[in-house]
Design a protein around this motif. Structure first.
Motif, PDB file in Angstrom:
ATOM      1  N   PRO A   1       0.846  -0.926  -0.328  1.00 56.84           N
ATOM      2  CA  PRO A   1       0.227   0.019   0.113  1.00 56.84           C
ATOM      3  C   PRO A   1       0.462   0.980  -0.037  1.00 56.84           C
ATOM      4  N   ALA A   2       1.785   1.423   0.028  1.00 57.04           N
ATOM      5  CA  ALA A   2       3.025   2.370   0.419  1.00 57.04           C
ATOM      6  C   ALA A   2       3.900   2.763  -0.525  1.00 57.04           C
ATOM      7  N   GLY A   3       3.564   2.025  -2.377  1.00 56.19           N
ATOM      8  CA  GLY A   3       4.638   1.892  -3.147  1.00 56.19           C
ATOM      9  C   GLY A   3       4.784   1.324  -4.493  1.00 56.19           C
ATOM     10  N   SER A   4       3.703   0.009  -4.638  1.00 53.64           N
ATOM     11  CA  SER A   4       3.744  -0.313  -5.316  1.00 53.64           C
ATOM     12  C   SER A   4       3.004  -0.606  -6.834  1.00 53.64           C
ATOM     13  N   ALA A   5       2.204   0.004  -6.626  1.00 57.43           N
ATOM     14  CA  ALA A   5       1.350   1.044  -8.056  1.00 57.43           C
ATOM     15  C   ALA A   5       2.585   0.916  -9.238  1.00 57.43           C
ATOM     16  N   THR A   6       1.867   0.160 -10.505  1.00 59.71           N
ATOM     17  CA  THR A   6       1.800   0.327 -11.596  1.00 59.71           C
ATOM     18  C   THR A   6       0.575   1.487 -12.564  1.00 59.71           C
ATOM     19  N   THR A   7       0.855   2.186 -13.221  1.00 55.51           N
ATOM     20  CA  THR A   7      -0.148   3.000 -14.143  1.00 55.51           C
ATOM     21  C   THR A   7      -0.302   3.295 -15.362  1.00 55.51           C
ATOM     22  N   THR A   8      -1.051   4.107 -15.676  1.00 57.59           N
ATOM     23  CA  THR A   8      -0.643   4.471 -17.438  1.00 57.59           C
ATOM     24  C   THR A   8      -1.143   6.480 -17.241  1.00 57.59           C
ATOM     25  N   ALA A   9      -0.371   7.057 -17.963  1.00 65.16           N
ATOM     26  CA  ALA A   9      -1.424   8.385 -17.386  1.00 65.16           C
ATOM     27  C   ALA A   9      -2.198   8.895 -17.682  1.00 65.16           C
ATOM     28  N   PRO A  10      -3.508   8.230 -19.004  1.00 67.78           N
ATOM     29  CA  PRO A  10      -4.348   8.133 -18.855  1.00 67.78           C
ATOM     30  C   PRO A  10      -5.508   8.560 -17.228  1.00 67.78           C
ATOM     31  N   ASP A  11      -4.676   7.270 -16.922  1.00 65.00           N
ATOM     32  CA  ASP A  11      -5.533   6.312 -15.994  1.00 65.00           C
ATOM     33  C   ASP A  11      -5.212   7.224 -14.729  1.00 65.00           C
ATOM     34  N   MET A  12      -4.186   7.974 -14.375  1.00 64.54           N
ATOM     35  CA  MET A  12      -3.711   8.942 -13.543  1.00 64.54           C
ATOM     36  C   MET A  12      -4.800  10.367 -13.706  1.00 64.54           C
ATOM     37  N   THR A  13      -4.964  10.720 -14.999  1.00 63.18           N
ATOM     38  CA  THR A  13      -6.144  11.761 -15.235  1.00 63.18           C
ATOM     39  C   THR A  13      -7.240  11.792 -14.351  1.00 63.18           C
ATOM     40  N   ARG A  14      -8.106  10.538 -14.761  1.00 59.46           N
ATOM     41  CA  ARG A  14      -9.293  10.217 -14.161  1.00 59.46           C
ATOM     42  C   ARG A  14      -9.518   9.483 -12.985  1.00 59.46           C
ATOM     43  N   PHE A  15      -8.229  10.008 -12.276  1.00 62.45           N
ATOM     44  CA  PHE A  15      -8.144   9.971 -10.429  1.00 62.45           C
ATOM     45  C   PHE A  15      -7.979  11.700  -9.918  1.00 62.45           C
ATOM     46  N   ILE A  16      -7.300  12.428 -11.368  1.00 64.03           N
ATOM     47  CA  ILE A  16      -6.989  13.486 -10.451  1.00 64.03           C
ATOM     48  C   ILE A  16      -8.637  13.899 -11.419  1.00 64.03           C
ATOM     49  N   LEU A  17      -9.668  13.912 -12.080  1.00 58.45           N
ATOM     50  CA  LEU A  17     -10.515  14.357 -12.510  1.00 58.45           C
ATOM     51  C   LEU A  17     -11.418  13.943 -11.045  1.00 58.45           C
ATOM     52  N   MET A  18     -12.101  12.591 -10.294  1.00 57.16           N
ATOM     53  CA  MET A  18     -12.078  12.555  -9.562  1.00 57.16           C
ATOM     54  C   MET A  18     -12.048  13.610  -8.225  1.00 57.16           C
ATOM     55  N   MET A  19     -10.835  13.728  -8.004  1.00 59.07           N
ATOM     56  CA  MET A  19     -10.767  14.438  -6.907  1.00 59.07           C
ATOM     57  C   MET A  19     -11.175  16.081  -6.939  1.00 59.07           C
ATOM     58  N   LEU A  20     -10.956  16.417  -7.971  1.00 64.97           N
ATOM     59  CA  LEU A  20     -11.287  17.616  -8.609  1.00 64.97           C
ATOM     60  C   LEU A  20     -12.804  18.097  -8.910  1.00 64.97           C
ATOM     61  N   ASN A  21     -13.256  17.082  -8.945  1.00 64.20           N
ATOM     62  CA  ASN A  21     -15.054  16.767  -8.933  1.00 64.20           C
ATOM     63  C   ASN A  21     -15.596  16.056  -7.580  1.00 64.20           C
ATOM     64  N   GLU A  22     -15.089  16.291  -6.516  1.00 61.03           N
ATOM     65  CA  GLU A  22     -15.655  15.801  -5.059  1.00 61.03           C
ATOM     66  C   GLU A  22     -15.767  14.712  -5.569  1.00 61.03           C
ATOM     67  N   GLY A  23     -14.898  14.130  -5.434  1.00 65.02           N
ATOM     68  CA  GLY A  23     -14.907  12.073  -5.012  1.00 65.02           C
ATOM     69  C   GLY A  23     -15.474  11.512  -6.576  1.00 65.02           C
ATOM     70  N   LYS A  24     -16.381  12.757  -7.464  1.00 64.94           N
ATOM     71  CA  LYS A  24     -16.928  11.832  -8.511  1.00 64.94           C
ATOM     72  C   LYS A  24     -16.444  12.140  -9.590  1.00 64.94           C
ATOM     73  N   LEU A  25     -16.660  10.775 -10.229  1.00 66.01           N
ATOM     74  CA  LEU A  25     -16.043  10.602 -12.352  1.00 66.01           C
ATOM     75  C   LEU A  25     -17.036   9.941 -13.032  1.00 66.01           C
ATOM     76  N   GLY A  26     -17.898  10.906 -14.242  1.00 71.14           N
ATOM     77  CA  GLY A  26     -18.958  10.157 -14.951  1.00 71.14           C
ATOM     78  C   GLY A  26     -20.494  10.160 -13.374  1.00 71.14           C
ATOM     79  N   THR A  27     -21.362   9.498 -14.405  1.00 74.08           N
ATOM     80  CA  THR A  27     -22.193   9.059 -13.114  1.00 74.08           C
ATOM     81  C   THR A  27     -21.558   8.089 -11.534  1.00 74.08           C
ATOM     82  N   THR A  28     -19.744   8.108 -11.493  1.00 78.62           N
ATOM     83  CA  THR A  28     -19.347   7.089 -10.389  1.00 78.62           C
ATOM     84  C   THR A  28     -18.739   7.702  -9.406  1.00 78.62           C
TER      85      THR A  28
END
Length: 497
Positions: A272-299
């Motif tokens: 949990p401290a740091g073993s993730a692997t990801t892509t740039a598009p996936d990280m945009t989704r996480f950022i969008l969720m945080m900027l929209n107060e926990g919501k992305l699309g209808t989720t």
């Protein structure tokens, strides 16, 4: 830095590959701007892609950067996602901005704090409870008071640091819960009083999620964070599966001036401290969720109040500098407020930053030789300074009160081992209102802007950001902190002149 027009030609002569994507199928309606929201000039936004191209082109030409990705989000949409350089230098495979996988390092912790907040929302975890309530082994108290869940969020757990959190090959892996039980971090100070970054504390947060949810941590994050957000390439699992492994960017060492590929790094013994692997598009989704107060699309994966808690001030070491929010570092307190997190493995160097008031955020990740580490920080500062420029602070002209000078040592260290003086900061006076800081053999100059606050002069781009340090603490325990390093402090260990 070269002009934009010359950079257009310059990029053709370096190994920078730009693979742009402006069409991401899922966007987020930006949260309603607060009163006094920070505005970004349209011209600044329009010029940002070319500006970032220029920064990366110069870095690839002058630093040992192998490959990189940059993705920027603005007002609920992806402004751009671009790849630079090579994912595999030996085979000449270019970074594909959409599909090449990078290691975000400790940026992974932001997924862990999200998971823990979900369990707090569900009523399974109490912020002010002793962490031992949720474990199947005991963190010993010794002479200290119990560590609370809240302490985990601010890295104020009172643990010493630990090494040996990675292994060379998959044969050396063990379930992270087993590693944690065999390697309980040493308690060296009271919790809740002082920030000292702790990988073990973040791993505890993930293990609490696993215990109270009844789901293995990697399964939990996939089911409750990654899949709901459409982060189809992100995983904490090691080794990578057959679908992901061929798309993994290489890590490198520098030998005789050339980049030589290294094997995949394994960090899942402290997952949990740091073993993730990801892509740039996936990280945009996480950022969008945080900027929209926990919501992305209808989720909706977090309640708005949970997002605000994660972004809000928690604890700080220095009285007048940035501190920790809750799982997020405060990168700038105002103008606008920026929170985020850096991440470093041996081979990869990353940063995520969000400015909620401006509905702006970005993620960068680099691989290459030793120069790719400072290059990551340079890119982060270049973006922030371009979009939210600062001017130098007015200099202090009152009578100088000389702070304690000498060698200062980080509070983040392995206290079971002898100290390493080579990593100490050496601070000396310079002129009427200046100081020089020598760090790992490199000197920088700082000028006084307050009673005990100094601003960086050496190596700062026009527009900033301008780092600051503050001297503070009682006479018998002098300390300093950097604004750019809210996760640690430094104590005087040897007086100087």
């Amino acid at each position: 830095m070269q002009s934009i027009s010359s950079l257009t030609l310059f990029r053709l002569s370096v190994v920078a590959t730009v693979l742009a994507s402006t069409a991401v199928p899922l966007t987020a309606a930006p949260r309603k701007p607060p009163a006094g929201a920070v505005q970004i000039a349209a011209a600044t936004i329009a010029s940002l892609p070319d500006f970032v191209d220029g920064v990366l082109a110069q870095q690839i030409a002058t630093r040992d950067v192998g490959g990189a990705v940059v993705t920027i989000v603005y007002r609920g949409k992806v402004l751009f996602t671009r790849g630079y350089g090579l994912a595999d230098a030996e085979r000449g495979i270019k970074v594909d901005a959409q599909h090449t996988m990078f290691r975000p390092g400790s940026v992974s912790k932001l997924f862990t704090w999200t998971a823990l907040m979900q369990q707090i929302e569900a009523g399974r975890v109490d912020l002010d409870a002793d962490v031992n309530r949720y474990l199947d082994y005991k963190i010993p108290d010794g002479k200290f008071k119990p560590i609370t869940v809240r302490d985990l969020f601010s890295h104020a757990v009172g643990f010493g640091d630990q090494s040996n959190i990675t292994v060379d090959d998959a044969a050396g892996l063990m379930p992270y819960r087993e590693w944690m039980k065999k390697n309980i971090a040493m308690r060296v100070r009271e919790p809740g009083e002082e920030i000292s970054y702790s990988n073990y504390g973040a791993a505890l947060a993930g293990y609490i999620v696993e215990r109270v949810s009844g789901e293995p941590f990697a399964d939990y994050t996939e089911r409750h964070i990654f899949k709901p957000l459409g982060m189809i390439d992100t995983t904490f699992r090691e080794p990578l599966d057959a679908a992901r492994a061929p798309r993994m960017a290489k890590g490198y060492k520098l030998e005789s001036g050339r980049l030589v590929a290294k094997p995949f790094e394994f960090y899942s013994i402290i997952m949990p401290a740091g073993s993730a692997t990801t892509t740039a598009p996936d990280m945009t989704r996480f950022i969008l969720m945080m900027l929209n107060e926990g919501k992305l699309g209808t989720t909706q994966i977090l309640k708005p109040q949970s997002v605000r808690f994660l972004e809000s001030d928690g604890l700080r070491n220095a009285p007048d500098l940035e501190g920790f929010a809750h799982g997020y570092m405060v990168l700038r307190q105002a103008g606008p407020r920026i929170v985020g997190h850096g991440g470093n493995t041996v081979d990869f160097h990353s940063e995520l930053a969000i400015a909620p008031e401006a509905q702006f955020g970005f993620f960068v990740s680099y691989t290459g030789g030793p120069g790719s580490y400072p290059a990551r920080t340079e890119a982060m500062n270049a973006i922030i300074g371009r979009v939210f420029p600062q001017t130098p602070t007015q200099r202090w002209t009152a009578r100088r009160d000389v702070p304690p000078l000498g060698a200062y040592r980080s509070n983040r260290q392995d206290y079971s081992q002898p100290p390493l003086p080579g990593y100490d900061l050496k601070i000396s006076a310079e002129g009427d209102h200046g100081i020089v800081i020598e760090r790992a053999g490199v000197k920088s100059y700082w000028e006084q802007i307050g009673a005990r606050i100094y601003e960086q002069v050496t190596g700062v781009r026009a527009g900033g950001p301008y780092d600051r340090i503050e001297f503070y603490g009682p006479a018998d325990d002098p300390r300093i902190s950097y604004a750019s390093e809210p996760h640690v402090l430094y104590r005087l260990v040897l007086e100087g002149k």
